[in-house]
Design a protein around this motif. Sequence first.
Motif, mmCIF file in Angstrom:
data_model
loop_
_atom_site.group_PDB
_atom_site.id
_atom_site.type_symbol
_atom_site.label_atom_id
_atom_site.label_comp_id
_atom_site.label_asym_id
_atom_site.label_seq_id
_atom_site.Cartn_x
_atom_site.Cartn_y
_atom_site.Cartn_z
ATOM 1 N N LYS A 82 35.420 40.041 33.741
ATOM 2 C CA LYS A 82 35.687 41.086 32.758
ATOM 3 C C LYS A 82 34.475 41.992 32.584
ATOM 4 O O LYS A 82 34.614 43.203 32.348
ATOM 5 C CB LYS A 82 36.065 40.453 31.419
ATOM 6 C CG LYS A 82 36.582 41.454 30.400
ATOM 7 C CD LYS A 82 37.148 40.759 29.174
ATOM 8 C CE LYS A 82 37.779 41.778 28.224
ATOM 9 N NZ LYS A 82 38.392 41.110 27.033
ATOM 10 N N ARG A 83 33.309 41.429 32.716
ATOM 11 C CA ARG A 83 32.080 42.212 32.519
ATOM 12 C C ARG A 83 31.701 43.040 33.745
ATOM 13 O O ARG A 83 31.261 44.184 33.603
ATOM 14 C CB ARG A 83 30.931 41.261 32.167
ATOM 15 C CG ARG A 83 29.606 41.965 31.941
ATOM 16 C CD ARG A 83 28.511 40.986 31.570
ATOM 17 N NE ARG A 83 27.238 41.656 31.399
ATOM 18 C CZ ARG A 83 26.085 41.034 31.181
ATOM 19 N NH1 ARG A 83 26.054 39.714 31.079
ATOM 20 N NH2 ARG A 83 24.968 41.716 31.036
ATOM 21 N N PHE A 84 31.912 42.478 34.954
ATOM 22 C CA PHE A 84 31.355 43.113 36.147
ATOM 23 C C PHE A 84 32.386 43.707 37.113
ATOM 24 O O PHE A 84 32.035 44.537 37.948
ATOM 25 C CB PHE A 84 30.496 42.108 36.926
ATOM 26 C CG PHE A 84 29.251 41.695 36.199
ATOM 27 C CD1 PHE A 84 28.187 42.572 36.050
ATOM 28 C CD2 PHE A 84 29.140 40.433 35.654
ATOM 29 C CE1 PHE A 84 27.037 42.198 35.382
ATOM 30 C CE2 PHE A 84 27.991 40.033 34.974
ATOM 31 C CZ PHE A 84 26.932 40.927 34.839
ATOM 32 N N PHE A 85 33.633 43.266 37.047
ATOM 33 C CA PHE A 85 34.611 43.681 38.059
ATOM 34 C C PHE A 85 35.329 44.967 37.654
ATOM 35 O O PHE A 85 35.383 45.321 36.470
ATOM 36 C CB PHE A 85 35.646 42.576 38.285
ATOM 37 C CG PHE A 85 35.120 41.382 39.032
ATOM 38 C CD1 PHE A 85 33.784 41.254 39.352
ATOM 39 C CD2 PHE A 85 35.981 40.353 39.404
ATOM 40 C CE1 PHE A 85 33.296 40.150 40.034
ATOM 41 C CE2 PHE A 85 35.508 39.247 40.086
ATOM 42 C CZ PHE A 85 34.168 39.142 40.396
ATOM 43 N N CYS A 86 35.882 45.648 38.644
ATOM 44 C CA CYS A 86 36.717 46.805 38.346
ATOM 45 C C CYS A 86 38.054 46.307 37.786
ATOM 46 O O CYS A 86 38.395 45.122 37.903
ATOM 47 C CB CYS A 86 36.925 47.665 39.590
ATOM 48 S SG CYS A 86 37.871 46.864 40.893
ATOM 49 N N LYS A 87 38.802 47.204 37.179
ATOM 50 C CA LYS A 87 40.024 46.824 36.484
ATOM 51 C C LYS A 87 41.027 46.150 37.420
ATOM 52 O O LYS A 87 41.661 45.152 37.062
ATOM 53 C CB LYS A 87 40.670 48.042 35.831
ATOM 54 C CG LYS A 87 41.907 47.714 34.986
ATOM 55 C CD LYS A 87 42.461 48.951 34.330
ATOM 56 C CE LYS A 87 43.633 48.597 33.406
ATOM 57 N NZ LYS A 87 44.728 47.875 34.072
ATOM 58 N N GLU A 88 41.188 46.668 38.625
ATOM 59 C CA GLU A 88 42.167 46.105 39.549
ATOM 60 C C GLU A 88 41.819 44.669 39.926
ATOM 61 O O GLU A 88 42.706 43.804 39.985
ATOM 62 C CB GLU A 88 42.262 46.965 40.805
ATOM 63 C CG GLU A 88 43.302 46.490 41.800
ATOM 64 C CD GLU A 88 43.442 47.406 42.998
ATOM 65 O OE1 GLU A 88 43.928 46.940 44.040
ATOM 66 O OE2 GLU A 88 43.054 48.588 42.888
ATOM 67 N N GLU A 89 40.553 44.402 40.166
ATOM 68 C CA GLU A 89 40.130 43.039 40.501
ATOM 69 C C GLU A 89 40.390 42.088 39.336
ATOM 70 O O GLU A 89 40.916 40.982 39.519
ATOM 71 C CB GLU A 89 38.635 43.029 40.863
ATOM 72 C CG GLU A 89 38.302 43.749 42.144
ATOM 73 C CD GLU A 89 36.823 44.007 42.311
ATOM 74 O OE1 GLU A 89 36.381 44.165 43.459
ATOM 75 O OE2 GLU A 89 36.106 44.077 41.288
ATOM 76 N N TYR A 90 40.012 42.527 38.136
ATOM 77 C CA TYR A 90 40.217 41.685 36.954
ATOM 78 C C TYR A 90 41.699 41.415 36.721
ATOM 79 O O TYR A 90 42.113 40.276 36.464
ATOM 80 C CB TYR A 90 39.607 42.356 35.726
ATOM 81 C CG TYR A 90 39.767 41.534 34.456
ATOM 82 C CD1 TYR A 90 38.976 40.410 34.243
ATOM 83 C CD2 TYR A 90 40.717 41.884 33.502
ATOM 84 C CE1 TYR A 90 39.119 39.646 33.087
ATOM 85 C CE2 TYR A 90 40.867 41.125 32.347
ATOM 86 C CZ TYR A 90 40.073 40.014 32.143
ATOM 87 O OH TYR A 90 40.222 39.252 31.007
ATOM 88 N N ASP A 91 42.518 42.447 36.845
ATOM 89 C CA ASP A 91 43.962 42.286 36.639
ATOM 90 C C ASP A 91 44.565 41.330 37.670
ATOM 91 O O ASP A 91 45.459 40.535 37.339
ATOM 92 C CB ASP A 91 44.665 43.648 36.722
ATOM 93 C CG ASP A 91 44.371 44.525 35.510
ATOM 94 O OD1 ASP A 91 43.857 44.001 34.515
ATOM 95 O OD2 ASP A 91 44.647 45.742 35.581
ATOM 96 N N ASN A 92 44.096 41.389 38.897
ATOM 97 C CA ASN A 92 44.605 40.474 39.933
ATOM 98 C C ASN A 92 44.277 39.021 39.595
ATOM 99 O O ASN A 92 45.076 38.110 39.854
ATOM 100 C CB ASN A 92 44.006 40.832 41.295
ATOM 101 C CG ASN A 92 44.579 42.104 41.869
ATOM 102 O OD1 ASN A 92 45.666 42.548 41.473
ATOM 103 N ND2 ASN A 92 43.863 42.709 42.802
ATOM 104 N N LEU A 93 43.108 38.803 39.018
ATOM 105 C CA LEU A 93 42.724 37.451 38.616
ATOM 106 C C LEU A 93 43.565 36.950 37.447
ATOM 107 O O LEU A 93 43.977 35.787 37.410
ATOM 108 C CB LEU A 93 41.237 37.418 38.238
ATOM 109 C CG LEU A 93 40.239 37.546 39.388
ATOM 110 C CD1 LEU A 93 38.841 37.795 38.863
ATOM 111 C CD2 LEU A 93 40.252 36.296 40.257
ATOM 112 N N VAL A 94 43.823 37.825 36.489
ATOM 113 C CA VAL A 94 44.607 37.446 35.311
ATOM 114 C C VAL A 94 46.015 37.001 35.704
ATOM 115 O O VAL A 94 46.598 36.100 35.082
ATOM 116 C CB VAL A 94 44.671 38.623 34.315
ATOM 117 C CG1 VAL A 94 45.678 38.336 33.199
ATOM 118 C CG2 VAL A 94 43.287 38.886 33.713
ATOM 119 N N LYS A 95 46.549 37.590 36.761
ATOM 120 C CA LYS A 95 47.917 37.283 37.194
ATOM 121 C C LYS A 95 48.057 35.873 37.769
ATOM 122 O O LYS A 95 49.168 35.351 37.885
ATOM 123 C CB LYS A 95 48.365 38.287 38.254
ATOM 124 C CG LYS A 95 48.516 39.705 37.746
ATOM 125 C CD LYS A 95 48.827 40.643 38.906
ATOM 126 C CE LYS A 95 48.828 42.100 38.477
ATOM 127 N NZ LYS A 95 49.022 43.008 39.645
#
Length: 239
Positions: free
Chosen positions: A120-133
């Motif tokens: 959440k602190r370092f990744f771009c939004k798309e990367e973070y969203d992919n992890l949340v899924k």
Amino acid sequence: MLNCYYMDYTGGCSDEQSLVLYEQLNESRKIRVDKIKNPDMKKRQILTGTFVQHCLSKELGINASDLRLAENEYGKPNVVGHDIHFNLSHSGKYAVIAVSDSDVGIDIECKTKNCMKLAKRFFCKEEYDNLVKIDDETEQKRLFLHYWTIKEAYVKCIGTGLVIPMNSFCAKNDGQGWMIEKDEELLDGQMPNAKVNVGVFDFDNDYVVSICSTSDLVSDKMINLTFESNANVKNVFLK
């Protein structure tokens, strides 16, 4: 040309052998070693320096004592007087190095806690969203390590270090392989335009290694220089 090597620290070497290895280090590495108070960490730094010098001398066909290392303004190392590039990373029990005739960066990481906070602190939004899924925690951590090591290897490859924000570019996989997509608005012209190829692979169950290079060849194999025993240290490094 792109060759990668790894070393397992856990085999260790005797105190006597570490002293011999210390004498073979270049002066900048000796300074690093001398600053370390913990005996185990001191020995680890000696082994790391020896590992780097051995791999570079092997690739260049020269004696390790003839190597002269320097760093650019961002701390990226180079070999003075030789058109060769290398990069080092270590995590847990392993050290890895990539050696190439083109710009190269390598990173190794083992399983980590609090990966989503870091994402959440370092990744771009798309990367973070992919992890949340991802519901499965093991798979989530695995993808996190892929993203993290790619990002680390990339900034090391282009030679800027963390001057470039980690969320200003995204690691993407189109099913054919990994690639880097840059956010030009965030970067504002700070990042080189050279194409960088990406290789990612799982290593020894708990580790992920990523390699970024402007070379067309991105290795998915590494040459083992493991310290399996004291005899192995002598055979590999004290020839």
